[in-house]
Design a protein around this motif. Structure first.
Motif, PDB file in Angstrom:
ATOM      1  N   ALA A  48      28.211  18.253  -1.893  1.00  0.00           N
ATOM      2  CA  ALA A  48      28.419  18.829  -0.560  1.00  0.00           C
ATOM      3  C   ALA A  48      29.666  18.246   0.102  1.00  0.00           C
ATOM      4  N   TYR A  49      29.846  16.931   0.026  1.00  0.00           N
ATOM      5  CA  TYR A  49      31.037  16.320   0.625  1.00  0.00           C
ATOM      6  C   TYR A  49      32.308  16.829  -0.047  1.00  0.00           C
ATOM      7  N   ILE A  50      32.305  16.852  -1.373  1.00  0.00           N
ATOM      8  CA  ILE A  50      33.494  17.310  -2.092  1.00  0.00           C
ATOM      9  C   ILE A  50      33.728  18.794  -1.817  1.00  0.00           C
ATOM     10  N   GLY A  51      32.672  19.585  -1.838  1.00  0.00           N
ATOM     11  CA  GLY A  51      32.800  21.014  -1.563  1.00  0.00           C
ATOM     12  C   GLY A  51      33.340  21.281  -0.176  1.00  0.00           C
ATOM     13  N   HIS A  52      32.871  20.524   0.804  1.00  0.00           N
ATOM     14  CA  HIS A  52      33.336  20.685   2.178  1.00  0.00           C
ATOM     15  C   HIS A  52      34.822  20.331   2.286  1.00  0.00           C
ATOM     16  N   PHE A  53      35.211  19.237   1.642  1.00  0.00           N
ATOM     17  CA  PHE A  53      36.623  18.848   1.632  1.00  0.00           C
ATOM     18  C   PHE A  53      37.473  19.945   0.998  1.00  0.00           C
ATOM     19  N   LEU A  54      37.049  20.435  -0.164  1.00  0.00           N
ATOM     20  CA  LEU A  54      37.833  21.457  -0.869  1.00  0.00           C
ATOM     21  C   LEU A  54      37.914  22.750  -0.069  1.00  0.00           C
ATOM     22  N   HIS A  55      36.823  23.120   0.574  1.00  0.00           N
ATOM     23  CA  HIS A  55      36.802  24.337   1.387  1.00  0.00           C
ATOM     24  C   HIS A  55      37.845  24.253   2.507  1.00  0.00           C
ATOM     25  N   HIS A  56      37.900  23.109   3.167  1.00  0.00           N
ATOM     26  CA  HIS A  56      38.794  22.961   4.316  1.00  0.00           C
ATOM     27  C   HIS A  56      40.243  22.666   3.927  1.00  0.00           C
ATOM     28  N   THR A  57      40.489  22.439   2.636  1.00  0.00           N
ATOM     29  CA  THR A  57      41.863  22.208   2.187  1.00  0.00           C
ATOM     30  C   THR A  57      42.346  23.344   1.301  1.00  0.00           C
ATOM     31  N   LEU A  58      41.617  24.425   1.284  1.00  0.00           N
ATOM     32  CA  LEU A  58      41.996  25.595   0.500  1.00  0.00           C
ATOM     33  C   LEU A  58      43.094  26.352   1.235  1.00  0.00           C
ATOM     34  N   GLY A  59      44.115  26.750   0.518  1.00  0.00           N
ATOM     35  CA  GLY A  59      45.170  27.547   1.133  1.00  0.00           C
ATOM     36  C   GLY A  59      46.194  26.707   1.865  1.00  0.00           C
ATOM     37  N   ASP A  60      46.866  27.329   2.824  1.00  0.00           N
ATOM     38  CA  ASP A  60      47.948  26.694   3.564  1.00  0.00           C
ATOM     39  C   ASP A  60      47.397  25.693   4.578  1.00  0.00           C
ATOM     40  N   MET A  61      47.820  24.463   4.425  1.00  0.00           N
ATOM     41  CA  MET A  61      47.368  23.426   5.356  1.00  0.00           C
ATOM     42  C   MET A  61      48.407  23.155   6.435  1.00  0.00           C
ATOM     43  N   GLY A  62      49.417  24.024   6.509  1.00  0.00           N
ATOM     44  CA  GLY A  62      50.484  23.856   7.488  1.00  0.00           C
ATOM     45  C   GLY A  62      50.008  23.935   8.931  1.00  0.00           C
ATOM     46  N   ALA A  63      48.901  24.618   9.142  1.00  0.00           N
ATOM     47  CA  ALA A  63      48.389  24.776  10.509  1.00  0.00           C
ATOM     48  C   ALA A  63      47.516  23.605  10.950  1.00  0.00           C
ATOM     49  N   LEU A  64      47.164  22.723  10.023  1.00  0.00           N
ATOM     50  CA  LEU A  64      46.297  21.594  10.378  1.00  0.00           C
ATOM     51  C   LEU A  64      47.096  20.511  11.104  1.00  0.00           C
ATOM     52  N   SER A  65      46.533  20.008  12.169  1.00  0.00           N
ATOM     53  CA  SER A  65      47.148  18.871  12.866  1.00  0.00           C
ATOM     54  C   SER A  65      46.821  17.601  12.083  1.00  0.00           C
TER      55      SER A  65
END
Length: 175
Positions: free
Chosen positions: A104-121
């Motif tokens: 679950a932790y790894i899946g959550h991390f991967l989900h939120h880092t999928l695609g363009d991370m340019g918009a993340l602060s």
């Protein structure tokens, strides 16, 4: 300086699992260093963006050997022990739940880092990286539990023929 790990167990089945733990810990050390960088605020926003991409790559590379290891435990080791100690409660159930927690932790991390991370602060990246840090901590504690609780059970509970069978069945590569 790298030092050779010495095995704590003489039993071949446990040496296999211990060796896998050592290899997985080695892989984890690579990505945990990045997690620690986020925790210590060493990255600028641009550096963090590159670091999180590297972290994602390293975790993706970690998944297959880790999954192969946990499948061996859940498919071979745990069923063999559960004949004697059961699996409705106790260490086997707890370890299987930890496998799910790690996923679950790894899946959550991967989900939120999928695609363009340019918009993340920078703060959003730090928040997402916390999942990788939690996964690391659960895995480390998980390995300690296996080596201090399950390994002695293998020695003290399984018959010699079962220990030999366990070694034979576990003797497959996780990479």
């Amino acid at each position: 300086m790298t030092t050779a790990n010495t095995f704590k167990n003489d039993l071949p089945a446990l040496r296999i699992l211990e060796n896998e733990h050592n290899y997985l810990s080695y892989l984890m050390d690579g990505w945990h260093a990045i997690v620690l960088g986020f925790e210590r605020d060493i990255y600028t926003e641009e550096e963090a963006r590159e670091a999180i991409k590297t972290l994602r790559k390293l975790i993706v590379e970690f998944i297959e050997p880790f999954k192969n290891h946990t499948e061996k435990e859940e498919g071979i080791l745990f069923p063999m022990l559960s004949k004697y100690i059961g699996d409705e409660q106790g260490p086997i159930m707890a370890l299987e739940e930890e496998h799910e927690e790690i996923d679950a932790y790894i899946g959550h991390f991967l989900h939120h880092t999928l695609g363009d991370m340019g918009a993340l602060s920078l703060q959003q990246m730090k928040d997402v990286v916390k999942d990788a840090g939690e996964a690391f901590e659960v895995i480390i504690i998980h390995f300690v539990k296996e080596q201090s609780i399950v390994f002695p059970m293998v020695i003290n509970t399984l018959r010699i023929t079962e220990q030999d069978q366990l070694a034979e069945e576990l003797h497959t590569s996780i990479i």
